[in-house]
Write a protein that holds these residues in place. Sequence first.
Motif, short mmCIF file in Angstrom:
data_model
loop_
_atom_site.label_atom_id
_atom_site.label_comp_id
_atom_site.label_asym_id
_atom_site.label_seq_id
_atom_site.Cartn_x
_atom_site.Cartn_y
_atom_site.Cartn_z
N GLU A 624 -6.39 4.17 -6.97
CA GLU A 624 -5.48 4.54 -5.88
C GLU A 624 -5.12 6.01 -6.20
O GLU A 624 -4.87 6.64 -7.08
N THR A 675 -5.51 8.02 -9.52
CA THR A 675 -5.51 7.68 -10.91
C THR A 675 -6.75 7.71 -11.54
O THR A 675 -7.77 7.14 -11.11
N PHE A 679 -6.30 0.32 -11.25
CA PHE A 679 -5.27 -0.50 -11.23
C PHE A 679 -5.59 -1.90 -10.95
O PHE A 679 -6.75 -2.06 -10.37
N ASP A 728 0.85 -1.57 -2.49
CA ASP A 728 0.03 -0.43 -2.94
C ASP A 728 0.74 0.20 -3.97
O ASP A 728 2.15 0.23 -4.15
N ALA A 729 0.11 1.37 -4.67
CA ALA A 729 0.66 1.84 -5.89
C ALA A 729 1.94 2.95 -5.41
O ALA A 729 2.96 2.98 -6.06
N PHE A 748 4.67 -1.58 -13.45
CA PHE A 748 3.81 -0.56 -13.96
C PHE A 748 4.43 0.03 -15.36
O PHE A 748 5.45 -0.38 -15.69
N LEU A 768 -0.97 -0.54 -13.65
CA LEU A 768 -0.03 -1.01 -12.59
C LEU A 768 -0.82 -2.24 -11.69
O LEU A 768 -2.03 -2.31 -11.79
N GLU A 770 -0.97 -4.93 -8.59
CA GLU A 770 -0.78 -4.98 -7.25
C GLU A 770 -0.78 -6.37 -6.75
O GLU A 770 -1.25 -6.65 -5.58
#
Length: 961
Positions: A624, A675, A679, A728-729, A748, A768, A770
């Motif tokens: 992400e 990132t 994730f 989302d992140a 996270f 993280l 999601e």
Amino acid sequence: MKQKTLLATAIAAALVLQTWSVAAQDAAAAQTDQSSAKSLETVTVTGSRIRSVDVETSQPIFTMDRAAIQATGLTNVSDILARMPSAGTPDITPQDTLSSGTDVGGQYVNIRNLGSQRTLVLVNGRRWSTSLSGLTDLSTIPVSMIERIEVLKDGASSIYGSDAIGGVVNIITKEKFDGAEANVYYGQNGEGDGQTQNYNFTWGHSTEKNSIIAGIAYQNTDPMWNDSRSETTYAQGPRHPDAGWSGTGPYGRIIDPNTGAQYVINHGATDSSNLANYHPFDGSSNADLYNSQKDMTFRAGSKLKNLFLQDRYKLTDNITLHGMASYSTRDTSSQLAGYPFSTGTTGVEISGDNAYNPFPGQDLSFYRRTAEMPRVTWNNSRLAHIDLGVEGYFQFLGHDWNWDAGYTYSQNKIRVRSTGNIYLPNATAALGPTTTIDGQLACASAADRAAGCVPWNILAGPGATPQSVWNYVNHVGTDRQTSSTDDYTANVSGGLFDLPGGTVSLAVGVEHRGEKGNFRPDAADSAGLTTNLASAPTSGAYNTNEAYVELDVPLLRDLPGAQEFGINVASRYSHYSNFGSTTNNKYSFRYRPFADLLVRGTWAEGFRAPTIDDLYGGTGQSFETFLDPCDSKFGAAASNAAVAQRCAASGVPAGYRQVNSTTGAPITNNNGSQTPVAFLSGSNPNLQPEQSITRTLGLVYSPHQVEGLDFTVDYYNIYVKNIISSVDAQSILNYCYVQNDPSFCSRFTRSASADASTGLAVGSVNNLNESLANLGTLKTEGYDIGIHYRLPETAIGTFRIASDSTYLTKYETVSGPGAIPVTPVGFMNGEDGLYRLRSNLQVDWNYKQFGASWTVRYYSGLKDSCYSNDPNDLIECSSPNYTNPWWGTYGMSQKGSVAFNDAQFRYTAPWKGTFTVGVNNIFNKKGPFYYSVTTTGTGSAPYNPAFDIDRYWYVSYNQKF
């Protein structure tokens, strides 16, 4: 219980009204003489199961006939529907190059910006096939077979069940056709790309008892490439060609295992073992960076093939058999730049015993984009759809009744094939220890040599890697998905008794639907053995049993102050095998105080059931892009003391800067960074359905003084709760720090120490989750305004003027309990432009064998994030002190409105051939760039996917036989 009470109350009220109607007959002084009444054919209107001679209903319906469809110059249903002012950007578009999954390559519709999964798609009033994620691919429906498209901009779960929240798209195919018709179409963008060819042939024959139609269609659309125009060549567009370049290019970058310094091999050098051939990495200029945009498709190419067969056979005077079969294939392809291969993302190092290692005896971390081997994805979808049924008529209670029963089966098989990703075991072997055999460098392991291992001089630039190495490390992956639907329905409707306002009508029906499907990812990808995103298999099924009732009561007609007044009540009970039961009701009214004016309104409950993918999908990975709120320069912590305190409390060090994972340097603008670690996202078998309430109130005014003129104004208010969302992140971090919702902070973790191999600094987000949840609410409201005028015929032909607009007054999202409502109307929200006003104006002219049209498509301006709101370096930031409610950061750039103009000319020859030539975006208008678009979901320039990229022209020829 709720449904039974509703039905009993409605029927009791209707019976009381029947008694009252006897006394009211004398008051209805203007009753129509039954002996002179005409026998009118009844029709079914989208949103109701009751057949009626009155096509104006209490619900707002937008209709596009065949002529209006052809006037767009478009050849697929998704693009046609996207022109509606009430339509938003679909969840997946042809330019979503970075998106992955089996739905990529399909064409979808999104009404009211509520998401494609909340728009129900019907064909001839029956559900069309959906994927495991609940999306309906409109490319499987050939435009050549469409008679008209009806769009119900209202909730309709009480009639159709799940998904009818944002609206219902009902595609009506041709019912009768005699003769044959052939169409040829060619179009292309002004830059010479995106060529579209469309060929279709339709044949039909009707007799007194039978009507058969067969059709075949083929469409080929070439891809559009980023490097073909300035708008898409660079990540931040032509105004900032030096921005957004990747730090991982085709020339090897290494990390000194002793000092941590980074070096890049000199461009053109091939001896990667000699450290003298390297120079210090320069991340501040483009010398050592790489523009990956130029290797990517901006919009994917596709090939569509459709076969269609439909037959209606009149078995008796009152019974008709009908059947429809279609088979569609879709092939799409898209390309990404070669993989940014690095130790940090894969764990693969160059062995200290590898001859190409400039630090002999020490394992070496590296960065190298495999630009010579771009990542290409082919998506093949095959849909088989069969619809069989019988319908008939009978007399009951002195009124006409109709009934139907049907079975629908659809099966969709999708195969996704990808190349250009790296098979990590082979890459590890190719970068492992080497030896010399007969004067030739070879892999040290005999087993690896037997498997085809060839030493990889990965640090050298393009041209230094032989094809044998690419063949060895390349991975060809294949994912497969299958979904199927079995749907049984039965309906009956007709008149119960008469009131002064007309006949009280009833419709009842039942439905049994079974959904099942599975997804089988590539085994190596799923095991994490490649650089492709890993995903787990999916398999699941559910079924639903449903029953509905609809009652229409016309109370008054032809009275002073009440030319018409009626109500409609509907209720649907649904029992799902996975989550249980839900009942959804709808109430609507229509009131005509005088002949020229109709007042209408509805109140409707709705729901969207969780899909198989929502319930049983495997865990997936994604890299992400996000802006860390704790970044001390560009994040919310830079200007919000409360956010800074929360960041510090969670272990983020003072002065923390988010690091660009590709350059290793702190981020330089509000766009954040991707990132460097994947994730996770996943399904949830305990999900409950989303629920909605829809309210509409509208006016239809047709002044009798001006024949052919109609005004419509409809207010809508839609509220959705228990939204199924992965969150989302960016949202998770903002909810935790900016909106101070602690329930998101557990999703996270952050690094306690720096990691040079991944580029993670102390305090960086290193994990993280999601996963899906029933979370948050969404409310939207606004007005649909229509003005349509068919002018009287003149000496120079007939003119028709049509204006349709949507004015958005509210779009409010709440992430969860206690979260701050966010109202981003007038903002660019990711891929969705939440325009205050969208409007279409069309003037159409016909004279004998000639015809022409001019269309203007208008989008109001939007607020966008600044390119940079650094006080010392303001760039494209009209309001640097503005608090952005969507991202929780300061700075706003106001982007102006834009209008596109389309023109079309038609000529019908004496031999029944029609020539058409047209240009969309005739003035080659360029829309603004939006920096808050996360690379449009594409890896391409931040361009609004709703806009035309440039001028598009087309020619077509239609021949009737």
